[in-house]
Design an enzyme around this catalytic site. Sequence first.
Site, short mmCIF file in Angstrom:
data_model
loop_
_atom_site.label_atom_id
_atom_site.label_comp_id
_atom_site.label_asym_id
_atom_site.label_seq_id
_atom_site.Cartn_x
_atom_site.Cartn_y
_atom_site.Cartn_z
CB SER A 140 47.67 58.42 28.26
OG SER A 140 46.52 58.82 27.54
CE1 TYR A 153 46.70 62.95 31.40
CE2 TYR A 153 46.14 62.38 29.14
CZ TYR A 153 46.26 62.03 30.47
OH TYR A 153 45.93 60.75 30.86
N1 LIG Z 1 40.64 57.38 32.67
C1 LIG Z 1 41.19 57.29 31.48
O1 LIG Z 1 40.49 57.19 30.45
C2 LIG Z 1 42.69 57.30 31.32
C3 LIG Z 1 43.20 57.21 30.02
C4 LIG Z 1 44.58 57.20 29.83
C5 LIG Z 1 45.42 57.28 30.93
N2 LIG Z 1 44.90 57.39 32.20
C6 LIG Z 1 45.83 57.50 33.32
O2 LIG Z 1 45.46 56.60 34.35
C7 LIG Z 1 45.82 57.15 35.62
C8 LIG Z 1 44.62 57.09 36.56
O3 LIG Z 1 43.58 57.86 36.00
P1 LIG Z 1 42.05 57.75 36.49
O4 LIG Z 1 41.25 57.97 35.27
O5 LIG Z 1 41.84 56.55 37.30
O6 LIG Z 1 41.96 59.08 37.39
P2 LIG Z 1 41.00 59.44 38.62
O7 LIG Z 1 39.73 58.68 38.58
O8 LIG Z 1 40.91 60.94 38.64
O9 LIG Z 1 41.87 58.98 39.89
C9 LIG Z 1 43.10 59.61 40.13
C10 LIG Z 1 43.71 59.07 41.41
O10 LIG Z 1 44.99 59.70 41.57
C11 LIG Z 1 45.06 60.33 42.85
N3 LIG Z 1 45.93 61.51 42.71
C12 LIG Z 1 45.76 62.60 41.92
N4 LIG Z 1 46.73 63.48 42.11
C13 LIG Z 1 47.57 62.92 43.04
C14 LIG Z 1 48.75 63.35 43.66
N5 LIG Z 1 49.35 64.54 43.37
N6 LIG Z 1 49.34 62.54 44.58
C15 LIG Z 1 48.78 61.35 44.90
N7 LIG Z 1 47.66 60.89 44.33
C16 LIG Z 1 47.06 61.67 43.42
C17 LIG Z 1 43.60 60.64 43.19
O11 LIG Z 1 43.37 60.74 44.60
P3 LIG Z 1 43.52 62.16 45.40
O12 LIG Z 1 42.81 63.18 44.58
O13 LIG Z 1 42.91 61.90 46.75
O14 LIG Z 1 44.99 62.38 45.50
C18 LIG Z 1 42.91 59.40 42.65
O15 LIG Z 1 43.01 58.34 43.57
C19 LIG Z 1 46.34 58.56 35.34
O16 LIG Z 1 47.74 58.54 35.33
C20 LIG Z 1 45.80 58.87 33.96
O17 LIG Z 1 46.61 59.79 33.27
C21 LIG Z 1 43.55 57.41 32.41
#
Ligand SMILES: NC(=O)c1ccc[n+]([C@@H]2O[C@H](COP(=O)([O-])OP(=O)(O)OC[C@H]3O[C@@H](n4cnc5c(N)ncnc54)[C@H](OP(=O)(O)O)[C@@H]3O)[C@@H](O)[C@H]2O)c1
Length: 264
Positions: A140, A153
């Site tokens: 991130s 985080y």
């Molecule tokens: N969105 C942003 O702006 C952003 C920015 C920087 C970095 N990121 C990184 O990108 C990644 C994805 O983020 P996102 O924004 O797409 O999040 P999101 O929309 O909340 O999706 C998260 C996904 O991870 C799964 N998940 C969560 N906890 C889990 C666990 N313990 N075991 C297995 N699966 C799990 C969730 O499904 P379930 O709940 O069904 O398990 C869901 O499919 C993360 O690592 C985040 O830190 C995101």
Amino acid sequence: MRIQRGTRAVVTGASRGIGRALSVELARRGARLGLMARGKEGLEAAAAELPAGDHVTAAADVSKWGQTSRAIDRLAKRLDGIDLLVVNAGVLHYSPLMEQELSDAEQMVKTNVFGTLYTVKAALPHMVASGPGHVVVLSSAAGLRSFPWGAVYGGTKAFDRGFAEALRHELAGTGISVTTVYPGEYGTTILAHQRDRLPAWRTNDEERPVSELVDAIVKGVEKDARAVYAPRVVRILGLSGIAPRLMDRLLVRIRGRAAAPRLD
Ligand SMILES: NC(=O)c1ccc[n+]([C@@H]2O[C@H](COP(=O)([O-])OP(=O)(O)OC[C@H]3O[C@@H](n4cnc5c(N)ncnc54)[C@H](OP(=O)(O)O)[C@@H]3O)[C@@H](O)[C@H]2O)c1
């Protein structure tokens, strides 16, 4: 590596957000997907949305080694190997540390740190056996410069950065490469539980479309990029390591005093 018909790709956190959108794009290019997340319903819905192909799912909590290794073994067996691994599952809770529930902090460490470790550790033997391959780790912008209310985080995402950085070198000669992804702020479900309680430097308005990030990740894999910064300006946060005061001043101008309350 080229993402093409027959590429065997495993994506964690594939039921929502970045993982789901990336899975659709990989399948559109002909990849066979192995989707992982905890919730079975979300996984099935994500799989149903994929362009046709012989895709498979495995429900698992990546913060648990047993569940993760069994799921990866099952997916590797059903896909007959793994060429591309996207280590994406992650959680985020913003809060001042003094007010943060320990359970929320622990969930971030267990998912974003141990989850990344367990996923890669379980998949690497399958990948080395499958021939050349590629690992994508979602860090991130917060892994480059950690922000107030995001101490835990940011710490977990700095782990992801350091972990992936070493592996890219360590795996030299194995045929497996590694790309680290540093997203800024994209519109997903990651903050759905606290839309009304965000740090003052972070508003919902700055979020960018996930399709932009998906394109950048696909290009990064195909170019074997060391890092993907999306949007590109995120890269300057890396300067924080050598010019932290300059970075603090810049952030105050862009995001207000809450991004760097101390300028000393
Ligand atoms: N969105 C942003 O702006 C952003 C920015 C920087 C970095 N990121 C990184 O990108 C990644 C994805 O983020 P996102 O924004 O797409 O999040 P999101 O929309 O909340 O999706 C998260 C996904 O991870 C799964 N998940 C969560 N906890 C889990 C666990 N313990 N075991 C297995 N699966 C799990 C969730 O499904 P379930 O709940 O069904 O398990 C869901 O499919 C993360 O690592 C985040 O830190 C995101």
